[in-house]
Design a protein around this motif. Structure first.
Motif, mmCIF file in Angstrom:
data_model
loop_
_atom_site.group_PDB
_atom_site.id
_atom_site.type_symbol
_atom_site.label_atom_id
_atom_site.label_comp_id
_atom_site.label_asym_id
_atom_site.label_seq_id
_atom_site.Cartn_x
_atom_site.Cartn_y
_atom_site.Cartn_z
ATOM 1 N N ALA A 1 -7.996 -2.879 -0.634
ATOM 2 C CA ALA A 1 -8.409 -2.240 -1.876
ATOM 3 C C ALA A 1 -8.475 -3.260 -3.000
ATOM 4 O O ALA A 1 -9.285 -3.142 -3.914
ATOM 5 C CB ALA A 1 -7.444 -1.121 -2.249
ATOM 6 N N ALA B 1 -1.067 3.475 4.554
ATOM 7 C CA ALA B 1 -2.243 2.687 4.188
ATOM 8 C C ALA B 1 -2.562 1.645 5.257
ATOM 9 O O ALA B 1 -3.656 1.097 5.289
ATOM 10 C CB ALA B 1 -2.023 2.003 2.841
ATOM 11 N N GLY C 1 0.845 -1.179 0.000
ATOM 12 C CA GLY C 1 0.000 0.000 0.000
ATOM 13 C C GLY C 1 0.882 1.230 0.000
ATOM 14 O O GLY C 1 2.104 1.123 0.101
ATOM 15 N N MET D 1 -2.961 0.517 -5.492
ATOM 16 C CA MET D 1 -2.419 1.328 -4.405
ATOM 17 C C MET D 1 -2.986 2.733 -4.436
ATOM 18 O O MET D 1 -3.373 3.291 -3.404
ATOM 19 C CB MET D 1 -0.889 1.410 -4.519
ATOM 20 N N ILE D 2 -3.015 3.323 -5.625
ATOM 21 C CA ILE D 2 -3.459 4.710 -5.708
ATOM 22 C C ILE D 2 -4.954 4.800 -5.968
ATOM 23 O O ILE D 2 -5.523 5.884 -5.963
ATOM 24 C CB ILE D 2 -2.677 5.502 -6.785
ATOM 25 N N GLY D 3 -5.600 3.658 -6.184
ATOM 26 C CA GLY D 3 -7.046 3.659 -6.330
ATOM 27 C C GLY D 3 -7.514 4.073 -7.705
ATOM 28 O O GLY D 3 -8.588 4.643 -7.857
ATOM 29 N N ARG E 1 -5.617 0.243 1.119
ATOM 30 C CA ARG E 1 -5.714 1.683 0.875
ATOM 31 C C ARG E 1 -6.582 2.265 1.966
ATOM 32 O O ARG E 1 -7.685 1.778 2.205
ATOM 33 C CB ARG E 1 -6.296 1.970 -0.506
ATOM 34 N N GLU E 2 -6.050 3.262 2.662
ATOM 35 C CA GLU E 2 -6.764 3.913 3.759
ATOM 36 C C GLU E 2 -7.336 2.905 4.750
ATOM 37 O O GLU E 2 -8.484 3.014 5.171
ATOM 38 C CB GLU E 2 -7.870 4.818 3.204
#
Lengths: 316, 500
Positions: free
Chosen positions: B478, B294, B290, B495-497, B473-474
């Motif tokens: 994800a 993350a 992540g 990772m970055i969505g 993620r967060e």
């Protein structure tokens, strides 16, 4: 391997030179290298020597114990009072060691769990222990404590009298060495002082290790209190004031790192003996005793500077 | 372009330097011409930073000489080098955050009138420099309030306030966004026009190709060669840096479906984790990754008992598992190789044997005592198994190279015979060859039936090793990528969505 040794020796050159100079001076002084003089140095060094051995535990674990002298005073006062109540000597020894270890573990608990700085913690407990001693004695010394008078004697080796205090000192150093170098606890202590976070992640209970190191430092103050009482037979509110500084100085001269994680108790013992020898030398050479502080200070600074310089070259 | 007959701004001749008997530089020649960008490339430990420190006056070479504009010079310290016009800009910037830009620029050479600083003059001169560089930064702004990319530019302006003629940049783009990199490159191009000589050290070979005029490659402390950048493509550059092809093995095939669950966590919550479910089967390598923050690193800490879940349950080999200290985790057969070697792995004051055996001292204990001979035997056996290159077992741990330090840490944990192994960034800052040998060892461990949780932000490593990749993620899962779905692109996207 040999090259490593040579490099290590080279790094310690100023210290070696200093020791050699001291030896030469001593050799030139009449009656220095006599069993009597050497025996008396060992005897005079024994009290601070025991403290220095205890301080070594605190320093190697990455701590610092300023409260040793005050703990010594408090233990001496409490023990002296108990002796006036007719408690027998063996029980008093156990009590002194136990009380010392308890006082030390107070430091340890604060440093390990509340994470207060060791310097500040032990400075505070120094004042607290000293204040408690004053309250306990109500300002009046307890004189004529004869319960440990056996310890004031010694055993005769040939023609020389070796004081029991010296024997206690050397045995304590021996036991400390075994604990540090031949037990898992000792290994854990070095690791904790070298890098506490890494040690914790390697599965070491660093909090316990720290508390134990301070407890051992305090226990050494308890033992030193017994030795002191056997000698001066007097417990005053200011007994042991400043002894912790002598003990720390001995450790520094003996190469125990103030950053933690490095050093040996044998070094600390030698440091203590060297400082005591210099003191005795000054007294014997009829210099005023005030010069003692000057010389001692200069010696400590030399050793500390050498150590720092050696460390710097290590790091590239 | 620059002409070769120009006198170099700075030239190093036959520079050699050894640390504690280990050579770091062996007779290296290096020069930079005015108005040239000369890139310095090489793997970790090739000697780049030593050469940079020689240039900056931090290190005095054992042999060799330094010339500036054709004159022999000796640098007695960084201040000397700066006085001679060589300014080194380190990766860790050396600005004082609570001071203004102008104060930082003139720190140590303030325009003064007796004991007073002539503040107005200082701000005026600072503005002039910033303007000359085309930087849109106010000289009265506090450095703490500037973004990192702008600080990099302030650092360059600071070098020029010393009238630097040679600028040494160490990994200047490491912390910059793409836009900030562009701005930096424009600034460097301007400096070239003003005949400033620039030494550019970077791992990003595409950047090197983009802006460098010449490239020098170092390997094992020797200069491999110097080429015009446009003659040397990225591929040839890599080849010169490595010196040899490192055979990267194919990912090994491991059966998984039928194996039992090794470790699992359900509904994991902490201040960052927001209900994560994850499991690792025996014999399986699960990648966990992540972006920074993350929660993947924290989850790994919780699995080892060095941090704690606020809620959620863990199980280990079918039994409940609630470690409250790494000690617990170890007794249950869990091991965790830490990521940051210096900070959380090594004990710098101890030697190789002490560091290696730290978690297996019970194997060397005889009653109350520690058997030092047994300890050394253990250390020797594990050093041999992991092929730790060493002079002796009693040498200080920091005298080893990064790769060998990492091997010692791996050995420390494998020696505890774990059933579940957590690896945090196991090959950070390690050369390609050692990296591949560590990767093969991890695969062998998995084949022997260990469950492995691989926590890393190195996507190549995930592609190389993982049977399954879980991207956080967060604080939430994800994406979960199966064997066929793992690629650097899919991991980064998750990772970055993007595209989810």
């Amino acid at each position: 391997m040999n090259r490593q040794m040579a490099q290590k020796l080279a790094a310690r050159l100023p210290q070696i030179l200093l020791a050699v100079v001291a030896l030469v001076l001593m050799a030139r002084t009449d009656r220095f290298f006599t069993p009597t003089t050497l025996g008396s140095i060992l005897k005079l060094a024994s009290i601070v020597g025991v403290l220095a051995a205890g301080q070594t535990f605190a320093l190697i674990g990455g701590g610092f114990d300023l409260s040793q002298g005050a703990a010594l005073g408090l233990v001496a006062a409490a023990t002296a009072w108990l002796s006036t109540q007719g408690v027998p000597a063996p029980a008093l020894v156990v009590f002194a060691l136990g009380l010392g270890a308890f006082l030390g573990s107070i430091n340890g608990v604060f440093v390990a769990t509340a994470r207060t700085n060791a310097f500040v913690t032990t400075l505070s407990t120094l004042l607290i222990f000293r204040g408690t001693t004053f309250a306990l004695l109500n300002g009046h010394p307890i004189a004529n404590v004869r319960v440990f008078r056996l310890l004031d004697e010694g055993l005769t080796l040939g023609t020389t009298l070796v004081a029991w205090r010296s024997v206690v000192f050397l045995s304590f150093v021996g036991i400390a060495w075994v604990i540090l170098r031949r037990t898992v606890f000792g290994q854990h202590l070095y690791a904790t002082g070298g890098n506490a976070e890494a040690a914790r992640l390697a599965g070491i209970r660093t909090s316990y290790v720290k508390v134990a190191s301070f407890a051992l430092s305090g226990m050494s103050a308890g033992l030193a209190a017994v030795l002191l009482l056997s000698w001066v037979r007097l417990a005053k509110p200011d007994t042991g004031t400043g002894y912790e500084l002598d003990a720390i100085a001995a450790c520094v001269v003996g190469g125990v790192s103030l950053q933690g994680g490095a050093g040996s108790v044998i070094g600390a013992a030698f440091g203590c003996l060297l400082l005591q020898s210099l003191g005795t030398l000054i007294t014997m050479s009829r210099f005023p005793d005030e010069y003692r502080n000057l010389v001692t200070g200069a010696v400590i600074l030399t050793f500390a500077a050498t150590d720092a310089l050696a460390r710097r070259s290590d790091r590239r | 372009m620059t002409s070769v007959r120009l006198l170099p701004r700075v030239a190093l001749h036959e520079i050699s330097k050894a640390f504690a008997g280990a050579p770091a530089l062996r007779g290296v020649d290096f020069d930079v011409l005015p108005g040239e960008i000369h890139a310095l490339c090489g793997e970790n430990g090739a000697g780049k930073s030593t050469l940079m420190n020689v240039l900056g006056g931090v290190i005095r070479p054992d042999h060799g000489k330094i010339e500036i504009d054709g004159r022999d010079v000796i640098f007695r310290g960084p201040a000397d080098a700066l006085e001679q016009g060589v300014a080194v800009i380190h990766q860790e910037l050396s600005l004082v955050p609570c001071l203004t830009v102008a104060e930082n620029l003139y720190l140590g050479h303030e325009p003064r009138l007796g004991p007073w600083i002539r503040r107005n003059v200082m701000f005026r001169k600072a503005d002039a420099i910033l303007e000359r560089l085309g930087f849109k930064v106010s000289s009265r702004a506090k450095v703490a309030n500037l973004p990192i990319g702008t600080r990099q530019l302030v650092e360059i302006a600071k070098a020029l306030s010393w009238a630097a003629k040679v600028l040494v940049l160490d990994e200047p783009t490491a912390a910059l966004s793409r836009a900030e990199v562009e701005r930096l490159f424009e600034a460097l191009a301007d400096l070239k026009k003003q005949h400033i000589a620039i030494v550019y050290i970077s791992h990003h070979l595409d950047e090197v190709n983009e802006i460098a005029d010449r490239v020098t490659v170092l390997r094992d402390g020797r200069r491999v060669g110097t080429w015009l950048a446009r003659d040397l493509g990225t591929d040839r550059l890599i080849q010169q840096m490595l010196g040899q092809e490192v055979a990267i093995a194919e990912k090994s095939m491991r059966p998984q479906e039928e194996s039992s669950i090794c470790w699992r966590v359900t509904e994991a919550r902490t201040d960052t984790l927001n209900g994560v479910d994850l499991s690792v089967r025996t014999g399986e390598i699960v990648g966990l990754t992540g972006l920074a923050g993350a929660g993947h690193e924290q989850l790994a800490s919780c699995a080892f008992g060095s941090e704690h879940l606020t809620s959620g349950r863990m199980g280990l080999l079918g039994e409940p598992y609630q470690p409250n200290h790494p000690r617990h985790a170890i007794t249950r057969g869990v091991a965790s190789v830490p990521g940051d070697r210096r900070r959380s792995g090594l004990i710098p004051t101890l030697d190789i044997a002490d560091n290696l055996t730290l978690s297996i001292l019970d194997q060397a204990q005889r009653r109350f005592f520690l058997d030092r001979t047994a300890m050394r035997t253990l250390a020797k056996r594990w050093c041999d198994t992991f092929e730790v290159a060493r002079k002796s077992l009693t040498q200080g741990i920091l005298t080893l190279s990064g790769g060998n330090q990492q091997k010692v840490l791996m050995a420390r944990w494998v020696a505890t015979s774990p059933k579940f192994l957590i690896l945090n960034d196991p090959t950070r800052g390690i050369d390609v060859k050692t990296r591949e040998s560590i990767h093969q060892r991890v695969e062998a461990l998995a084949e022997a039936g260990l469950g492995v949780l691989l926590v890393t932000s190195d996507t190549q490593e995930l592609v190389r090793l993982a049977d399954r990749v879980v991207v956080l993620r967060e604080g939430r899962v994800a994406a979960e990528l199966g064997r066929l779905g793992i690629s650097e692109e899919t991991i980064v996207a998750a990772m970055i969505g993007a595209g989810a």
